[in-house]
Write an enzyme that holds these catalytic residues in place. Structure first.
Site, PDB file in Angstrom:
ATOM      1  N   ARG A 149     -39.473   7.344  33.944  1.00 52.37           N
ATOM      2  CA  ARG A 149     -39.168   6.203  33.344  1.00 52.37           C
ATOM      3  C   ARG A 149     -39.274   4.958  34.281  1.00 52.37           C
ATOM      4  NH1 ARG A 149     -34.672   9.970  32.726  1.00 52.37           N
ATOM      5  NH2 ARG A 149     -34.339  10.571  30.749  1.00 52.37           N
ATOM      6  N   LYS A 173     -31.374   9.239  34.859  1.00 52.20           N
ATOM      7  CA  LYS A 173     -29.938   8.698  34.059  1.00 52.20           C
ATOM      8  C   LYS A 173     -28.827   9.587  34.469  1.00 52.20           C
ATOM      9  CE  LYS A 173     -31.986   6.709  29.842  1.00 52.20           C
ATOM     10  NZ  LYS A 173     -32.081   6.879  28.268  1.00 52.20           N
ATOM     11  N   HIS A 245     -42.914   2.335  29.288  1.00 53.20           N
ATOM     12  CA  HIS A 245     -42.525   3.570  28.538  1.00 53.20           C
ATOM     13  C   HIS A 245     -43.803   4.504  27.836  1.00 53.20           C
ATOM     14  CE1 HIS A 245     -39.909   6.502  26.481  1.00 53.20           C
ATOM     15  NE2 HIS A 245     -40.514   6.200  25.340  1.00 53.20           N
ATOM     16  N   ARG A 248     -45.103   7.109  29.882  1.00 50.48           N
ATOM     17  CA  ARG A 248     -44.191   8.346  29.767  1.00 50.48           C
ATOM     18  C   ARG A 248     -44.463   9.185  28.573  1.00 50.48           C
ATOM     19  NH1 ARG A 248     -39.096  10.503  31.670  1.00 50.48           N
ATOM     20  NH2 ARG A 248     -37.579  10.590  29.856  1.00 50.48           N
ATOM     21  N   HIS A 271     -34.769  15.109  29.920  1.00 50.57           N
ATOM     22  CA  HIS A 271     -34.219  14.845  28.792  1.00 50.57           C
ATOM     23  C   HIS A 271     -32.879  15.901  28.596  1.00 50.57           C
ATOM     24  CE1 HIS A 271     -37.400  12.983  26.004  1.00 50.57           C
ATOM     25  NE2 HIS A 271     -37.111  12.186  26.862  1.00 50.57           N
ATOM     26  N   TYR A 280     -31.448  25.992  30.496  1.00 43.21           N
ATOM     27  CA  TYR A 280     -33.097  25.511  30.801  1.00 43.21           C
ATOM     28  C   TYR A 280     -33.285  24.367  31.651  1.00 43.21           C
ATOM     29  CZ  TYR A 280     -35.019  29.410  28.620  1.00 43.21           C
ATOM     30  OH  TYR A 280     -35.758  30.678  28.043  1.00 43.21           O
TER      31      TYR A 280
END
Length: 299
Positions: A149, A173, A245, A248, A271, A280
């Site tokens: 990001r 994040k 972005h 990305r 994510h 995971y």
């Protein structure tokens, strides 16, 4: 019927009954593998003959959140439709869960993706004879080479570069840290920038650990990165709506379309999906590194 046996049967069906090319067969098998990876990411050991229409809808949501563009989603769905048609023909399933599933709409507005030729053309217009050119080259190679990001890029610290093992530590994040593999081109130009350019920048006190600095010794702002990319895209003759972005999004798309494991891409992007669980979020580092080496266009 497990995934491996159904995969083998499907391969034989595509080859003997449909007489498809080896490349097409391999693409269809990759589609089946992606669906299996989806269930594995949820911790579900569901047999292919137990897959429902709801499962397939959740799968499409998952790949969309990972960055797969609608045309690619539609092609994957086409492969899965062939797979379930095969299972019905073999009397392994009574009803085809994909029969009434609609392909993703192609008209909705999504971020533009750069192909590898366009990526190269942007890289090629950077003026490496100038200090800021060396910085911008290292910056874009890192952005595209690790799928960061823009906030992760501008906040990147020298102390979090582990170039000897080809990883960088990212604060994403929610202040969550993750280790991300970094490509060979990015490593090369990062070292050139750090060792030959950045050492001559008068760094502002307290900013010594930031990687990418402006001429005044402050970390680059998100807006500055945006403007640099806009100018380079214009110079390269690219008319798409380009932003940080875009790199990305292109990173994820190129890995997925190349056949990379979706779980590995999810881990690298940092994510958190409503269709995935915590199990995971800690894949083996060597596995992530191998994913970059084998599937990233600039590695």
């Amino acid at each position: 019927m497990d995934w491996q046996s159904s995969r083998r049967g499907f391969k034989a069906y595509l080859k003997l009954e449909r007489s498809l090319s080896a490349n097409t067969i391999e693409a269809y098998l990759h589609d089946v593998d992606k669906l299996w990876q989806f269930f594995m990411s949820k911790g579900e050991e569901k047999s292919p003959v137990k897959v429902t229409k709801t499962d397939l809808k959740d799968f499409l949501v998952w790949v969309n959140e990972l960055g797969m563009i609608p045309p690619t989603q539609a092609r994957v769905l086409s492969g899965l439709k062939s797979f379930f048609k095969f299972l019905v023909l073999e009397n392994k399933m009574e009803n085809d869960p994909s029969s009434l599933l609609e392909s993703p709409k192609m008209t909705r507005k999504l971020p533009d993706t750069l192909n590898i030729v366009e990526i190269n053309s942007i890289m090629d217009v950077i003026d490496l004879s100038k200090p800021e050119g060396q910085r911008n080259k290292a910056m874009l190679e890192t952005l595209y080479g690790s799928g960061l990001r823009v906030s992760e890029l501008t906040g990147l610290k020298i102390s979090n570069l582990h170039l000897d093992i080809e990883f960088i530590k990212i604060l994403g994040k929610g202040n969550k840290e993750r280790l991300v593999p970094i490509g060979s081109e990015a490593i090369k130009f990062l070292r050139i920038y750090l060792n030959e350019v950045r050492i001559h920048v008068p760094v502002k006190p307290g900013k010594e650990d930031f990687v990418f600095l402006n001429r005044r010794g402050n970390p680059l702002s998100r807006i500055m990165v945006f403007l640099i990319i806009k100018d380079l895209a214009k110079a390269a003759g690219i008319t798409k709506n380009i932003s940080p972005h875009t790199f990305r999004h292109s990173f994820a798309t190129h890995l997925i379309e190349g056949g990379a494991d979706l779980r590995a891409v999810q881990e690298m992007l940092g994510h958190e999906s409503i269709t995935t669980t915590e199990i995971y979020t800690h894949l083996d580092r060597d596995y992530l590194r191998e994913t970059i080496v084998h599937f990233h266009p600039r590695s």
